[in-house]
Structure formats: structure tokens, C-alpha cells
Design a protein around this motif. Structure first.
Motif: not given
Length: 169
Positions: A127-156
């Protein structure tokens, strides 16, 4: 030997071991009032182990400090579950940061992590958990064996320089 007599014990044992090994993820955020909160789709128990990123004095992000929560669910915040539309639970954490901060949290007793400022690998979980920025917020992605498991979004609420390529990559 009558297996039916032992079946309830076997089932309880298996369910407990699978429950104990559940690892989750979420955002950790310090707000303007100095309180630190966890945003996750997972239900947190009182004093459950939570590993969180933290800022060093020079501003670099490090992994990880251990903290916990009192397990009391707070009113839902602005974080959304973009993948499954589940409710995002908010918990106050015992750890306090000295400056405003947004990072990754990994939840669970069996969690062991390694990583960088924007990505954590949960050891022995594929499992890998990563964050990145879009135009106005932060995304959190979690993948397990390459498949997307979680996608949370925090608007800034303000524009930032985007760093996200495509979800889960």
C-alpha cells in the motif's frame, strides 16, 4: 471430531485477526487555533495507534510520530471522499503541531511506514499513500497493489500550484 463445535471459535478468531490488521489512512491537519485533527473514512477507537507526518524546524516533512485520539467523532468537516462518497470522520488528535500543517496519517496497530514528504509506503501491505495539490486543494490517494483504494480531497479555499498528475499515479 465434530467441526461444528469448533466453527464459532474459528470464525471469531479469524474475524478478530482480520479486524486487528486493518490499516487505514487520512489527512492530519493543524488548524488556526492550534488543534490537530484527523480526517478519515475509518472509524477510530480510543487510543488507537495513529502515525502522522510532522514538520521539522526547517520546514521539511518527516515521518512519523505516534499519536492517538479519544475516539470521539466530531462534526464532519470539508474533507470529502471522492472515490466512494463515504462520510469522512473527524477526530481530534493528542499530538499538537506548532505551525499550520497538512500531512498524511496512517491508522492501525500493525502500521509500519517509510517514505517521503508526499508519499508513504505501508510496509508489508503493498500500500502506498500520497498527497498532491490541485488548483485549490490537497488530494490524498491510497493504492493497494496498484489499485486505487482511497481518494480524499481537502479544499484550501485559495489557489496553489498544482502538483497532481493523474489519480493514484
Amino acid at each position: 471430531m465434530d467441526i461444528k463445535k469448533f466453527l464459532p471459535i474459528i470464525l471469531v478468531t479469524l474475524s478478530c485477526s482480520s479486524f486487528a490488521s486493518e490499516i487505514g489512512e487520512g489527512f492530519v491537519q493543524r488548524n488556526a487555533e492550534g488543534e490537530t485533527y484527523l480526517y478519515t473514512t475509518q472509524t477510530i477507537k480510543k487510543n488507537e495507534k495513529i502515525l502522522v507526518q510532522y514538520p521539522k524546524e526547517n520546514g521539511d516533512i518527516e515521518c512519523c510520530k505516534v499519536t492517538s485520539s479519544d475516539g470521539k467523532l466530531l462534526p464532519q468537516g470539508e474533507v470529502t471522499d471522492e472515490l466512494n462518497g463515504r462520510d469522512v470522520h473527524v477526530y481530534k488528535l493528542k499530538l499538537r503541531y506548532t505551525k499550520p500543517f497538512i500531512g498524511i496519517a496512517v491508522i492501525g496497530t500493525g502500521a509500519s511506514v517509510a517514505g517521503s514528504a508526499t508519499e508513504l509506503e505501508i510496509k508489508n501491505r503493498n500500500t502506498s499513500v500520497k498527497t498532491c495539490l490541485s488548483q485549490e486543494g490537497v488530494h490524498l490517494f491510497s493504492t493497494k497493489t496498484g489499485d486505487l483504494k482511497t481518494h480524499l480531497y481537502l479544499p484550501l479555499g485559495y489557489d496553489v500550484e498544482p502538483t497532481c498528475d493523474s489519480p493514484g499515479k
